[in-house]
Design an enzyme around this catalytic site. Structure first.
Site, PDB file in Angstrom:
ATOM      1  N   LYS A  53       0.838  -1.212   0.000  1.00 28.37           N
ATOM      2  CA  LYS A  53       0.000   0.000   0.000  1.00 28.37           C
ATOM      3  C   LYS A  53       0.871   1.260   0.000  1.00 28.37           C
ATOM      4  O   LYS A  53       0.623   2.206  -0.742  1.00 28.37           O
ATOM      5  CB  LYS A  53      -0.935  -0.007   1.223  1.00 28.37           C
ATOM      6  N   GLN A  97      -4.495  -1.247   9.735  1.00 32.74           N
ATOM      7  CA  GLN A  97      -4.460  -2.576   9.134  1.00 32.74           C
ATOM      8  C   GLN A  97      -5.089  -3.612  10.079  1.00 32.74           C
ATOM      9  O   GLN A  97      -4.722  -3.687  11.251  1.00 32.74           O
ATOM     10  CB  GLN A  97      -2.999  -2.960   8.806  1.00 32.74           C
ATOM     11  N   ASP A 120     -11.049   3.103   4.106  1.00 32.03           N
ATOM     12  CA  ASP A 120     -11.443   1.697   3.986  1.00 32.03           C
ATOM     13  C   ASP A 120     -12.965   1.563   3.880  1.00 32.03           C
ATOM     14  O   ASP A 120     -13.476   0.530   3.438  1.00 32.03           O
ATOM     15  CB  ASP A 120     -10.972   0.905   5.216  1.00 32.03           C
TER      16      ASP A 120
END
Ligand code: NAP
Length: 281
Positions: A53, A97, A120
Site C-alpha cells: 500500500k 491494518q 477503507d
C-alpha cells in the site's frame, strides 16, 4: 481454457496512472493527498499488505505516513494516534491494518477514525451511507470488483449476482454495490444449504470466503463472470483463491486469477479513495 481473464494488474496500471495525474494536479495546488497507515503487531501477511500500500502511494505521488507499533501497543495509545491523525491536515485517509491484536477492540478503533478520512469505508457512518445508496467511501475490495465488471462492460443491471461470503469488509458491501447497480443479489454464508444451487444461477459470481476450492466447475453457470476475492495458500505454499481456477475457467465466460486479480484492485481503490478524500477536502 475458454474464459476471458480479467487482469487486475493491467486494469490497476491504467487506473493508477489516472490517479497519479489527478494527484499531480492537487499537489500543484498545494493539496497533496496524504494517507496514514497504522500497523500493530508483526503479522508477516499484514506487513506485506502494508508495504504494498505504501509503495503504491509513493508511485502515485500520494504522501504516506507509516506508523508501526509492536503487538503490546495499548488500545488507548492507538486511539490517541488515530485522534492525532484525524486532526492532521496533511492526512486525508487513515487506514488501520486489520486484524488487530486480540486486546484491541477493532470496532472501537474503526469508529474513532473520522468518517471523512475512513478510506477503507468500514466506519458505521460509511456503512450506513453505502446501505442507503449515498456512499462516501466504497470499501476498496468490493469497489475494485465493480471496476472489474465495468472494465468488461458487463451489463450488471438485471443480472443475477451471487456473493459467497457475508463479511462486513467484503461480502456485505459487495452485495450492496451490486444491488445499487441493478443486479438481483443473493448472499450466501457458511450456513447456506446447497451452495451450488445458488451459484449455478449466478451471471456474476463473487467468492470471498477464504476457503480454497469452495467453488468447483460444476457450480458455475456457463458463461458467468467469476470473481475470486479469496487469498489462500495451496499445498505447495503458493497463493491461490477460493475458486478451483483451471476447471472453472473452462466453464466461465470471464474469470479473475489469483494472484493478479482482485488483490491489486483493492490497493488501487485505496488510492482512489484517498485521492477523492483529498479532492473533497
Ligand atoms: P471472513 O471475515 O472470514 O468472512 C468469510 C465469509 O465467508 C463469512 O461470511 C462466512 O460465513 C463465509 N463462508 C465461510 N465458509 C463458507 C461456506 N462453506 N459457504 C459459504 N460461505 C462461507 O473473510 P473476509 O475478510 O470476507 O475475506 C474472505 C477472503 O477474501 C479471505 O481469503 C481474504 O484473505 C480475502 N480477501 C482478499 C482481499 C483482496 O484484496 N484480494 C481483500 C479482503 C479479503 P459466515 O458469515 O456464516 O461465517
Amino acid at each position: 481454457m475458454s474464459a476471458h481473464i480479467i487482469d487486475g494488474n493491467l486494469l490497476s496500471k491504467e487506473l493508477r496512472s489516472q490517479v497519479a495525474e489527478r494527484v499531480a494536479t492537487l499537489t500543484r495546488q498545494g493539496r497533496q493527498p496524504g494517507l496514514a497507515v497504522i500497523l500493530v503487531g508483526d503479522s508477516p501477511a499484514s506487513q506485506v499488505y502494508v508495504r504494498n500500500k505504501i509503495k503504491a502511494c509513493e508511485d502515485a505521488g500520494i504522501h504516506s505516513v507509516f506508523e508501526k507499533y509492536d503487538a503490546a501497543f495499548s488500545e488507548a495509545d492507538l486511539l490517541a494516534r488515530v485522534e492525532a491523525l484525524n486532526h492532521d491536515p496533511r492526512i486525508h485517509g487513515i487506514l488501520v491494518q486489520l486484524p488487530l491484536p486480540a486486546h484491541i477492540d477493532a470496532h472501537k478503533v474503526i469508529e474513532a477514525i473520522a468518517a471523512e478520512k475512513d478510506v477503507d469505508g468500514f466506519h458505521v457512518n460509511n456503512a450506513g451511507l453505502l446501505m442507503t445508496g449515498q456512499p462516501l467511501f466504497r470499501p476498496c475490495t468490493p469497489y475494485g470488483v465493480m471496476k472489474m465488471l465495468e472494465s468488461i462492460n458487463y451489463p450488471v443491471r438485471g443480472a443475477n449476482a451471487v456473493v459467497v461470503g457475508a463479511s462486513n469488509i467484503v461480502g456485505k458491501p459487495q452485495a450492496m454495490l451490486l444491488l445499487q447497480a441493478g443486479a438481483t443479489v443473493t448472499i450466501c454464508n457458511s450456513k447456506t444449504r446447497d451452495l451450488g444451487h445458488h451459484t449455478r444461477n449466478a451471471d456474476i459470481l463473487v467468492v470471498a470466503t477464504g476457503k480454497r476450492n469452495i467453488v468447483t466447475a460444476d457450480m458455475v453457470k456457463p458463461g458467468a463472470v467469476v470473481i475470486d476475492v479469496g487469498m489462500n495458500r495451496d499445498d505447495a505454499g503458493k497463493l491461490c483463491g477460493d475458486v478451483d481456477y483451471a476447471p472453472c475457467a473452462e466453464v466461465a465466460g470471464w474469470i479473475t486469477p489469483v494472484p493478479g486479480g482482485v488483490g491489486p484492485m483493492t490497493i488501487t481503490m485505496l488510492l482512489v479513495n484517498t485521492l477523492e478524500a483529498a479532492e473533497r477536502n
